[in-house]
Design a protein around this motif. Structure first.
Motif, PDB file in Angstrom:
ATOM      1  N   ARG A 166      68.639   5.255  32.354  1.00 47.19           N
ATOM      2  CA  ARG A 166      68.893   6.585  32.879  1.00 47.19           C
ATOM      3  C   ARG A 166      70.361   6.610  33.584  1.00 47.19           C
ATOM      4  O   ARG A 166      70.955   7.673  33.375  1.00 47.19           O
ATOM      5  CB  ARG A 166      67.727   6.986  33.877  1.00 47.19           C
ATOM      6  N   LYS A 167      70.568   5.540  34.513  1.00 50.02           N
ATOM      7  CA  LYS A 167      71.795   5.492  35.125  1.00 50.02           C
ATOM      8  C   LYS A 167      73.097   5.701  34.016  1.00 50.02           C
ATOM      9  O   LYS A 167      73.980   6.272  34.052  1.00 50.02           O
ATOM     10  CB  LYS A 167      72.080   4.276  36.066  1.00 50.02           C
ATOM     11  N   ARG A 168      72.684   4.746  32.820  1.00 47.49           N
ATOM     12  CA  ARG A 168      73.718   4.719  31.823  1.00 47.49           C
ATOM     13  C   ARG A 168      74.010   5.996  31.272  1.00 47.49           C
ATOM     14  O   ARG A 168      75.169   6.495  31.242  1.00 47.49           O
ATOM     15  CB  ARG A 168      73.444   3.658  30.975  1.00 47.49           C
TER      16      ARG A 168
ATOM     17  N   PHE B  42      81.490   7.779  41.427  1.00 52.00           N
ATOM     18  CA  PHE B  42      80.082   7.254  41.221  1.00 52.00           C
ATOM     19  C   PHE B  42      79.580   7.007  42.930  1.00 52.00           C
ATOM     20  O   PHE B  42      80.223   6.328  43.557  1.00 52.00           O
ATOM     21  CB  PHE B  42      79.865   5.945  40.548  1.00 52.00           C
TER      22      PHE B  42
ATOM     23  N   GLN C 208      74.485  10.200  43.812  1.00 54.67           N
ATOM     24  CA  GLN C 208      73.455   9.238  43.878  1.00 54.67           C
ATOM     25  C   GLN C 208      72.390   9.422  43.469  1.00 54.67           C
ATOM     26  O   GLN C 208      71.515   8.873  42.932  1.00 54.67           O
ATOM     27  CB  GLN C 208      73.530   8.980  45.520  1.00 54.67           C
TER      28      GLN C 208
ATOM     29  N   SER D 209      79.299  11.201  39.028  1.00 56.42           N
ATOM     30  CA  SER D 209      77.690  10.643  38.887  1.00 56.42           C
ATOM     31  C   SER D 209      77.052  10.499  40.425  1.00 56.42           C
ATOM     32  O   SER D 209      77.647   9.817  41.143  1.00 56.42           O
ATOM     33  CB  SER D 209      77.611   9.613  38.162  1.00 56.42           C
TER      34      SER D 209
ATOM     35  N   PRO E 204      76.024   3.811  42.183  1.00 54.84           N
ATOM     36  CA  PRO E 204      75.406   3.851  40.642  1.00 54.84           C
ATOM     37  C   PRO E 204      74.301   2.905  40.546  1.00 54.84           C
ATOM     38  O   PRO E 204      73.683   3.034  39.948  1.00 54.84           O
ATOM     39  CB  PRO E 204      76.789   3.350  39.928  1.00 54.84           C
TER      40      PRO E 204
ATOM     41  N   LEU F 197      68.082  -0.318  41.341  1.00 59.39           N
ATOM     42  CA  LEU F 197      68.054  -0.981  40.221  1.00 59.39           C
ATOM     43  C   LEU F 197      67.860  -2.535  40.620  1.00 59.39           C
ATOM     44  O   LEU F 197      68.397  -3.062  41.644  1.00 59.39           O
ATOM     45  CB  LEU F 197      69.366  -1.053  39.392  1.00 59.39           C
TER      46      LEU F 197
ATOM     47  N   LEU G 288      74.995  -3.118  34.853  1.00 55.63           N
ATOM     48  CA  LEU G 288      75.905  -1.753  34.997  1.00 55.63           C
ATOM     49  C   LEU G 288      77.261  -2.169  35.368  1.00 55.63           C
ATOM     50  O   LEU G 288      78.184  -1.415  34.984  1.00 55.63           O
ATOM     51  CB  LEU G 288      74.935  -1.010  35.941  1.00 55.63           C
TER      52      LEU G 288
END
Ligand SMILES: Nc1ncnc2c1ncn2[C@@H]1O[C@H](COP(=O)(O)OP(=O)(O)O)[C@@H](O)[C@H]1O
Ligand SMILES: [Mg+2]
Length: 259
Positions: free
Chosen positions: A150-152, A168, A92, A90, A171, A175, A183
């Motif tokens: 959206r990150k999840r 990640f 940045q 995932s 992550p 936020l 998270l």
């Protein structure tokens, strides 16, 4: 080679470049299976560059990387691609496709890399979204949900192919603190439930001190690893002012300036 006792990741004398410029020298560390491992340090110290070398996005100038006892650096392209299938990544700025629902986004890797039917994919996607706390949000579009959601969803997409190792990059970037802590809890749950090895690039102290098992601290001065260990132990024990400057910036600011 014994994959049950080998380290998940073994990095030996890695040199990382961006073009002609050497960013990191002689990077050596290992990550145990199931470990929640952080790559930490200030902006521009080379965290993202290291991550890209680890997963094979940038060519290794010197040194080697091995996964579960298998050499990645010297593997032929087909073998490398095979090994890369065990990575979930995932990035940045890794955005979701805005024209697709969350479920469609998470289904993409399954469509590309498996022969599962649409019904089978749907079942896996529902389960992956539930794992990151997004059960019931399958049909929503990225623009309809919060930044944290959206990150999840991006994490659910990284989980789609049941990776052995998750990478990640920042992550929690962008936020708010409450969403970021929630998270962090999700990341801990994934590790505890799935025993996935995780490599997390971060410069966020609450995450680093809250959930990391162990970390390497990169620093521009040394163009490499300045310190290694559980972050709370580094904070308690390291005498290096550069380590304290990163892990306890308030202390450094509050300290009386030397004459
Ligand atoms: N694509 C690139 N081309 C050239 N230099 C780059 C590139 N990406 C990063 N760099 C340089 O590499 C160094 C480390 O960057 P980066 O790995 O992004 O740091 P971090 O992720 O720790 O903030 C910086 O000096 C940056 O300017
Ligand atoms: Mg970065």
């Amino acid at each position: 080679m014994n994959s049950t006792t080998a380290n998940a990741i073994e990095v030996q004398g890695l040199e990382c470049r961006q073009g002609e410029r050497t960013i990191l020298h002689d990077v050596t560390f290992s990550v145990a299976p199931g470990e929640l491992f952080f790559v930490i340090g200030g902006s521009g110290c080379g965290k993202s560059t290291l991550l890209k070398h680890l997963i094979g996005l940038l060519p290794v100038a010197a040194g080697r990387v091995a996964y579960f006892g298998r050499d990645f650096t010297s593997a032929d392209p087909a073998a490398r691609r095979e090994m890369q299938k065990a990575f979930g990544v995932s990035y940045q700025y890794g955005a979701l496709w805005s024209s697709m629902t969350l479920a469609e986004n998470v289904a993409l890797p399954l469509q590309e890399h498996t022969k599962l039917t649409a019904v089978e994919r749907g079942e896996i996607v529902r389960w992956k979204l539930a794992q990151v706390g997004l059960g019931g949000c399958e049909d929503q579009y990225p623009s309809e949900v919060s930044g944290g959601m959206r990150k999840r969803a991006a994490i659910a997409r990284a989980l789609a192919l049941d990776p052995q190792i998750l990478f990640f990059d920042e992550p929690a970037a962008g936020l708010d603190p409450i969403t970021a802590r929630s998270l962090d809890r999700t990341i801990l749950e994934i590790r505890d439930n799935l025993h996935t090895t995780m490599v997390i690039v971060s410069h966020e102290l609450p995450s680093i001190l809250g959930i990391a098992d162990r970390a390497i601290l990169l620093h521009r001065d040394v163009q490499g690893i300045l310190a290694e260990g559980p972050p709370r132990r580094l904070l308690a024990e390291s005498a290096d002012p550069r380590v304290r400057e990163f892990l306890a910036p308030e202390d450094v600011l509050a300290a009386p300036s030397s004459p």
